[in-house]
Scaffold this motif. Structure first.
Motif, mmCIF file in Angstrom:
data_model
loop_
_atom_site.group_PDB
_atom_site.id
_atom_site.type_symbol
_atom_site.label_atom_id
_atom_site.label_comp_id
_atom_site.label_asym_id
_atom_site.label_seq_id
_atom_site.Cartn_x
_atom_site.Cartn_y
_atom_site.Cartn_z
ATOM 1 N N ARG A 22 -23.082 54.953 19.214
ATOM 2 C CA ARG A 22 -21.635 55.093 19.401
ATOM 3 C C ARG A 22 -20.926 55.114 18.046
ATOM 4 N NH1 ARG A 22 -17.909 50.705 22.741
ATOM 5 N NH2 ARG A 22 -15.934 51.839 22.559
ATOM 6 N N TRP A 23 -21.378 54.247 17.139
ATOM 7 C CA TRP A 23 -20.782 54.231 15.797
ATOM 8 C C TRP A 23 -20.934 55.591 15.119
ATOM 9 C CZ3 TRP A 23 -23.773 54.875 11.276
ATOM 10 C CH2 TRP A 23 -23.059 54.725 10.075
ATOM 11 N N GLY A 24 -22.115 56.177 15.225
ATOM 12 C CA GLY A 24 -22.347 57.476 14.605
ATOM 13 C C GLY A 24 -21.509 58.571 15.234
ATOM 14 N N LEU A 25 -21.321 58.511 16.550
ATOM 15 C CA LEU A 25 -20.488 59.501 17.225
ATOM 16 C C LEU A 25 -19.052 59.418 16.731
ATOM 17 C CD1 LEU A 25 -20.178 61.677 19.394
ATOM 18 C CD2 LEU A 25 -19.813 59.844 21.068
ATOM 19 N N ARG A 26 -18.551 58.197 16.567
ATOM 20 C CA ARG A 26 -17.188 58.032 16.056
ATOM 21 C C ARG A 26 -17.086 58.498 14.608
ATOM 22 N NH1 ARG A 26 -14.168 52.734 18.404
ATOM 23 N NH2 ARG A 26 -14.539 53.129 20.631
ATOM 24 N N LEU A 27 -18.110 58.183 13.823
ATOM 25 C CA LEU A 27 -18.136 58.618 12.425
ATOM 26 C C LEU A 27 -18.039 60.137 12.323
ATOM 27 C CD1 LEU A 27 -18.822 58.116 9.335
ATOM 28 C CD2 LEU A 27 -21.218 58.338 10.010
ATOM 29 N N ARG A 28 -18.861 60.827 13.115
ATOM 30 C CA ARG A 28 -18.864 62.297 13.054
ATOM 31 C C ARG A 28 -17.595 62.896 13.652
ATOM 32 N NH1 ARG A 28 -22.929 63.962 16.340
ATOM 33 N NH2 ARG A 28 -23.502 61.882 17.048
ATOM 34 N N ALA A 29 -17.042 62.236 14.680
ATOM 35 C CA ALA A 29 -15.808 62.733 15.281
ATOM 36 C C ALA A 29 -14.649 62.685 14.292
ATOM 37 C CB ALA A 29 -15.472 61.913 16.527
ATOM 38 N N VAL A 30 -14.572 61.589 13.527
ATOM 39 C CA VAL A 30 -13.507 61.457 12.531
ATOM 40 C C VAL A 30 -13.644 62.515 11.443
ATOM 41 C CG1 VAL A 30 -12.687 59.943 10.678
ATOM 42 C CG2 VAL A 30 -13.081 59.020 12.956
ATOM 43 N N GLY A 31 -14.864 62.868 11.087
ATOM 44 C CA GLY A 31 -15.069 63.883 10.062
ATOM 45 C C GLY A 31 -14.886 65.302 10.548
ATOM 46 N N GLU A 32 -15.057 65.504 11.857
ATOM 47 C CA GLU A 32 -14.938 66.869 12.400
ATOM 48 C C GLU A 32 -13.530 67.170 12.928
ATOM 49 O OE1 GLU A 32 -16.991 69.326 12.328
ATOM 50 O OE2 GLU A 32 -18.793 68.310 11.587
ATOM 51 N N HIS A 33 -12.986 66.250 13.700
ATOM 52 C CA HIS A 33 -11.678 66.504 14.311
ATOM 53 C C HIS A 33 -10.917 65.179 14.420
ATOM 54 C CE1 HIS A 33 -8.546 68.319 16.590
ATOM 55 N NE2 HIS A 33 -9.241 69.396 16.959
ATOM 56 N N PRO A 34 -10.299 64.746 13.321
ATOM 57 C CA PRO A 34 -9.645 63.424 13.324
ATOM 58 C C PRO A 34 -8.521 63.296 14.342
ATOM 59 C CG PRO A 34 -9.099 64.677 11.344
ATOM 60 C CD PRO A 34 -10.192 65.414 12.023
ATOM 61 N N LYS A 35 -7.800 64.371 14.594
ATOM 62 C CA LYS A 35 -6.699 64.282 15.551
ATOM 63 C C LYS A 35 -7.220 64.006 16.958
ATOM 64 C CE LYS A 35 -2.446 66.593 16.990
ATOM 65 N NZ LYS A 35 -1.566 67.783 16.812
ATOM 66 N N ALA A 36 -8.306 64.697 17.325
ATOM 67 C CA ALA A 36 -8.897 64.452 18.639
ATOM 68 C C ALA A 36 -9.455 63.043 18.728
ATOM 69 C CB ALA A 36 -9.996 65.482 18.907
ATOM 70 N N ALA A 37 -10.065 62.581 17.633
ATOM 71 C CA ALA A 37 -10.597 61.219 17.620
ATOM 72 C C ALA A 37 -9.475 60.205 17.782
ATOM 73 C CB ALA A 37 -11.350 60.972 16.315
ATOM 74 N N ASP A 38 -8.332 60.477 17.160
ATOM 75 C CA ASP A 38 -7.190 59.565 17.256
ATOM 76 C C ASP A 38 -6.661 59.491 18.681
ATOM 77 O OD1 ASP A 38 -5.202 57.825 16.575
ATOM 78 O OD2 ASP A 38 -4.006 59.257 15.439
ATOM 79 N N THR A 39 -6.675 60.613 19.377
ATOM 80 C CA THR A 39 -6.136 60.628 20.744
ATOM 81 C C THR A 39 -6.964 59.800 21.713
ATOM 82 O OG1 THR A 39 -7.350 62.659 21.277
ATOM 83 C CG2 THR A 39 -5.100 62.903 20.429
ATOM 84 N N VAL A 40 -8.230 59.542 21.399
ATOM 85 C CA VAL A 40 -9.065 58.718 22.275
ATOM 86 C C VAL A 40 -9.170 57.286 21.766
ATOM 87 C CG1 VAL A 40 -10.386 60.682 23.118
ATOM 88 C CG2 VAL A 40 -11.186 59.440 21.107
ATOM 89 N N GLY A 41 -8.336 56.923 20.783
ATOM 90 C CA GLY A 41 -8.243 55.541 20.358
ATOM 91 C C GLY A 41 -9.047 55.154 19.141
ATOM 92 N N ILE A 42 -9.656 56.105 18.477
ATOM 93 C CA ILE A 42 -10.433 55.799 17.272
ATOM 94 C C ILE A 42 -9.477 55.692 16.088
ATOM 95 C CG2 ILE A 42 -12.245 56.593 15.704
ATOM 96 C CD1 ILE A 42 -13.468 58.099 18.046
ATOM 97 N N LYS A 43 -9.553 54.607 15.349
ATOM 98 C CA LYS A 43 -8.734 54.431 14.152
ATOM 99 C C LYS A 43 -9.312 55.268 13.022
ATOM 100 C CE LYS A 43 -6.263 51.275 16.256
ATOM 101 N NZ LYS A 43 -4.862 51.550 16.663
ATOM 102 N N VAL A 44 -8.714 56.418 12.775
ATOM 103 C CA VAL A 44 -9.295 57.403 11.859
ATOM 104 C C VAL A 44 -9.405 56.855 10.445
ATOM 105 C CG1 VAL A 44 -8.982 59.672 10.801
ATOM 106 C CG2 VAL A 44 -8.546 59.351 13.242
#
Length: 430
Positions: free
Chosen positions: A292-314
């Protein structure tokens, strides 16, 4: 040239979808390199008729006798093997089949053995293959840690040009702490702190003040060089015995495993830093792509806005992963001092941080890929040392250039098309 290298895409008969275009760039490169190798190592005269090799060490379970091979014949056969593999790539390109990782690996081994057979021909001293591989792994250690540091930060979207500064800071603090405590392991613990402090400056300027990340990285490298050089000249030089005489990490042979011929001395007769490198590469390979940590890491690097919308602190994710990357690079810096038992010296990292950055790109932002690329560069670095000791017809200036030439060719030609994380270097403002 484009008409020769690439053919237009054609519709697939079954699905109607266009097939990828046929590209002959890789086959042309494979064939050209193998043909030049055949000319240099097989057709042109060698300095002797026989080449001698050794593979055993004194602590192996059993001894393998020194063996010799006919220089020219062996080099020709190896180059022909490489040409045969080149022909395979032409067929694979024509039929749009992907070539497995085995082919470039076998191709590279064949050409390297051909080079070694030609370079050591007629020498009284045999080429110690096991020592060559063992030294290559050891020299790759700072490159592996540096490449992993870049991977952690760039996967989260922060460009890390400051790897060189992180390595140098780690080497400095490791030497000082190890000398003060007379414990190499304490220096190994202190080194990540120095690397993380450099990363702290990187994220402060890149995230809080939104400064261009490439410029910040270059400035940090210059800053660390200046600070460590000043402290070396004004403090360490005058107090070398008390501040700059670090003990060396002991070699820790693993029982039984270290006595296996070839494999044992290379992999299992190393220092704690090398064993730690094994653990870090394996853990990161699993965590980055299977957690899960790696998925969040890659999400922030690929599409930070989308990651932010699901609650990830970019930005918080970027800060912590960049700090973790700096700590990993600091471990690599300990290689230059406590792993070798050497005193700290000005700019002793010698540009290894930039080669680590190239290893990260060549490894396609993957831990196992970064490891493979770093081993390639480590082998090139150690090869020029070993051949320089034995003596070779290759000019010494070319031998000194070898690691950097390999770096340039690898990044320019062997990687092919690579894609960095989409949001790399782009500041995120919510």
């Amino acid at each position: 040239m484009s008409a020769v290298a690439t053919a237009p895409a054609a519709p697939a008969p079954a699905t109607g979808k266009p097939l990828p275009p046929i590209s002959y760039k890789a086959p042309i490169a494979y064939t050209a390199v193998a043909a030049v190798a055949l000319l240099l190592f097989g057709i042109l005269p060698a300095s002797g008729k026989q080449t001698a090799f050794t593979v055993s060490t004194s602590t192996d379970f059993f001894q393998i006798e020194r063996f010799t091979v006919p220089s020219k014949l062996t080099a020709i056969i190896l180059c022909l093997v490489a040409l045969g593999l080149s022909a395979w790539t032409w067929q694979a390109a024509r039929t749009r089949r992907k070539v497995g990782i085995w082919l470039p690996a076998v191709y590279a081994v064949a050409l390297i053995l051909a080079l070694l057979t030609w370079a050591v021909a007629g020498k009284n001293q045999p080429l110690p293959l096991t020592s060559l591989l063992q030294g290559s792994l050891f020299l790759a250690v700072p490159l592996v840690f540096g490449a992993l540091a870049g991977l952690l930060s760039e996967r989260s979207g922060i460009i890390n040009i400051a790897i060189e500064g992180q390595l140098l800071a780690g080497a400095f603090l490791a030497a000082v702490v190890a000398t003060l405590t007379q414990s190499a392991y304490m220096g190994l613990i202190a080194a990540p702190i120095a690397g993380a402090l450099v990363s702290l400056l990187l994220v402060a300027f890149a995230i809080k003040y939104i400064v261009d990340q490439i410029i910040v990285g270059v400035v940090l490298n210059v800053l660390v060089v200046g600070i460590t050089s000043y402290l070396f000249s004004t403090v360490l030089s005058d107090n070398a015995a008390t501040l700059n005489s670090p003990p060396r990490l002991p070699t820790l042979p693993i029982p039984v495993l270290s006595e296996i011929p070839v494999v044992g001395p290379v992999l299992f007769r190393q220092t704690a830093l090398v064993y730690l490198m094994y653990v870090v590469v394996i853990v990161l390979q699993i965590m980055v792509f299977r957690s899960r940590w790696g998925l969040r890491l890659r999400a922030v690097g690929e599409h930070p806005k989308a990651a932010d919308t699901v609650g990830i602190k970019v930005n918080r994710t970027r800060v912590w992963n960049t700090l973790l990357g700096g700590a990993v690079a600091g471990l690599g810096g300990a290689f230059f001092t406590v792993a070798n038992g050497l005193a700290f010296g000005k700019e002793m990292t010698g540009g290894k941080g930039y080669i680590a950055l190239a290893a990260m790109i060549l490894g396609r932002w993957s831990p196992k890929g970064a490891l493979a690329a770093a081993l390639l560069f480590g082998f090139a670095d150690n090869l020029q040392v070993v051949l320089g000791i034995i003596g070779t017809p290759i000019p010494s200036q070319i031998m000194l250039m070898t690691p950097y030439v390999v770096t340039i060719f690898a990044v320019a030609g062997l990687v092919g098309r690579v894609r960095a994380p989409a949001a790399e270097g782009i500041a995120y403002v919510k």
